[in-house]
Design an enzyme around this catalytic site. Sequence first.
Site: not given
Length: 833
Positions: A119-123
Amino acid sequence: MLNKEEIIVPKNLEEEMKESYLRYSMSVIISRALPDVRDGLKPSQRRILYAMKQLNLTPGAKHRKCAKICGDTSGDYHPHGEAVIYPTLVRMAQDWAMRYPLVDGQGNFGSIDGDPAAAMRYTEARLTHSSIFLLEDLDKDTVDMVPNYDETKYEPVVFPSKFPNLLCNGSSGIAVGMATNIPPHNLGELIEATLLVLANPQTSIEEILEVMPGPDFPTGGIICGTEGIRSTYYTGRGKLRLRARIHVEENSDKQRENIILTEMPYNVNKSRLVEQIAELINEKTLTGISDVRDESDKDGIRVVLELKKGESSEVIINRLYKFTDVQVTFGANMLALDKNLPRTMSIHRMISAWIRHRMDVIRRRTRYELNKAETRAHILEGFLKALSCMDEVVKTIRESSNKEHAKQQLVELFGFSEAQSLAILELRLYQLTGLEIDKVQKEYNELLEKIAYYRRVLAEEELVKDIIREELQELHKVHKTPRRTTIEMDAGDVRDIEDIIADESVIITISGDDYVKRMPVKVFREQKRGGQGVTGFDMKKGSDFLKAVYSASTKDYLLIFTNMGQCYWLKVWQLPEGERRAKGKPIINFLEGIRPGEQVAAVLNVKRFEQGEYLLLATKKGVVKKVSLDAFGSPRKKGIRALEIDDGDELIAARHIVNDEEKVMLFTRLGMAVRFPHDKVRPMGRAARGVRGVSLKNEEDFVVSCQVVTDDQSVLVVCDNGFGKRSLVCDFRETNRGSVGVRSILINQRNGDVLGAISVTDFDSILLMSAQGQAIRINMQDVRVMGRATQGVRLVNLREGDTLVAMEKLSVNTESGETEESVSIQVGHAVEE
């Protein structure tokens, strides 16, 4: 109740749908699905990269959360939701999807197995050097800027694009009624092609193909054949056949083989491919495979297929090509937006469009730099003028009531412009020192030089091209990388048929008129010594005669060399099968692209194209060339250039060199011979001319035979009048390559000139044929070995006025007397093999 200002216009539903759908279609084509030919980006990609630039996410900066990047992109430039933007960002970071990734991702960005990104919150992500080259000079008014969707910010219509990104990274997309699928290319090769077009706008696509032979996919693999590449480059449309890179290894028990896949075709999901192979094994579509497993790790891809004992790896590889995604088709469609219109473009047109864009960028950048330099020079002129009368200027400023009054006084009393007056008023006291005055003068002089240069650039197109050339050459020097995808000549049409061809021994015959046929060995029944034999070629049909006989396997290759230096490939099974008395068919019927006047000069039977083995080519004028055998390992339907032939010369022989002990012997028409180790001829490329093998005595002399021999062999030299001599190879003194050599036989009225020479053993037979049709077969045990300086003996009694025209060696099985193969042939002073 309706507002009085509202007007209702009745409209036909069909017309309204047509117009609305057309507007929607154009929106999808221009604003969503198709890339711009200038920077190779779709609007969504361009907006993501621009948002990252605004966040200052340069290659040296810290990575930022992808959620932040997608949020800024969505809020400022691309109002389509973060969940739509993130997959585009992810793809630009995947090195198996992009040949030169534009985003440097940190974290889980998916895999070639089709795993989704985190998910974009991790990358996290930042720009790569490649994207910096696209964005470079964006702040120098190089491209048009337009308001964003809510007119609160500005965004670029296109990027300056320092390199042709569309061809480097390719693109794919589906619009309404059209689609694009552009393959990626190697940056180094693309720059070389662009430099060609830049130097000469009339550069042909053939010239482009010489420096950029085809696409270069990020996953490597193999492109089969060049037909699809040529079609794509010429028309903008073509089909490329892609294959995984495969090699075969021995199993640990050394009784079975493993097929190893190390590179995938572009856009093939590795995990899905392994599943596909396993399913076909279970369905019995793929047989002979005992196990399939994925051993890929951080060091690279490795898919292992274990074969069952006794299974042919070649047959199974061909089945993998046929039934699985080990072989796929890439449908190239070079469609892009050019001047806001979708166009299908050739490779030349696509490169030219980028060059036009880049020239416009250079001009706009130069105009920006010129304006900046002229503005600064104008200020410096004011400084210099003020410094020349500084006391008066200071006095005027001190006597002024305020800043505005001082500015007005400077304009009125000294003739300064408003900009100069403001700059003078902002001068610091230390800038009035002598050192600072010198700096101002130096800077002013440098600016004058720059201004003159900028004006020349704007006036001369060639200077603009020089700037582009320098920038490309710098990129080429720093960022050139090796090709990942190799291009192999297409032999796929042969493979499927060959799997059902039985591997059996055959006899091949070639006649003097180059008619060829093959016959099973079993048609020649075994006989006791002294038997009469059987007819293998009807010598009575016209004036034709048997020129060469070979023993081979149906799956062997024949390398066919012509007198003009071309080489053609044939599989033995492709030759027509005929009866013993049949003549066969013309060999030129099987050779595509053969030119008028081109004749078969030599034929070699090759089972494998091994490294460490060589071909030796010889010409009539004494030129020899050694080429690695594996250089001929990629068959091409229309042949290749094996030797560059000089005017008036022709190829006469091709010989196979298999070990270091073999020597080269060249025999000339006027009775000279030269012998030297084959390592005196260095290996060369296929298109090379070769080196001098023997120096001919005069213009009437020429080479009639080339032999590859060992010291324990003997050679038979035969003359036109039926005389000949058998001598030991060691009797011929070794000389330097290119020398005149030593005498092979005495040339006089009795002997005539030399017809040819052949290496022989006691177990060989020689077939001699005359111009009047006389033929005799001589056993070499009946021809004693003589000294090199002797005149020789009569080999055949010829009728008055008759001469020998051909000689052929037949190897004989000493147990049965059966003829097994022919090694060499001289016909009309040309050598055949």
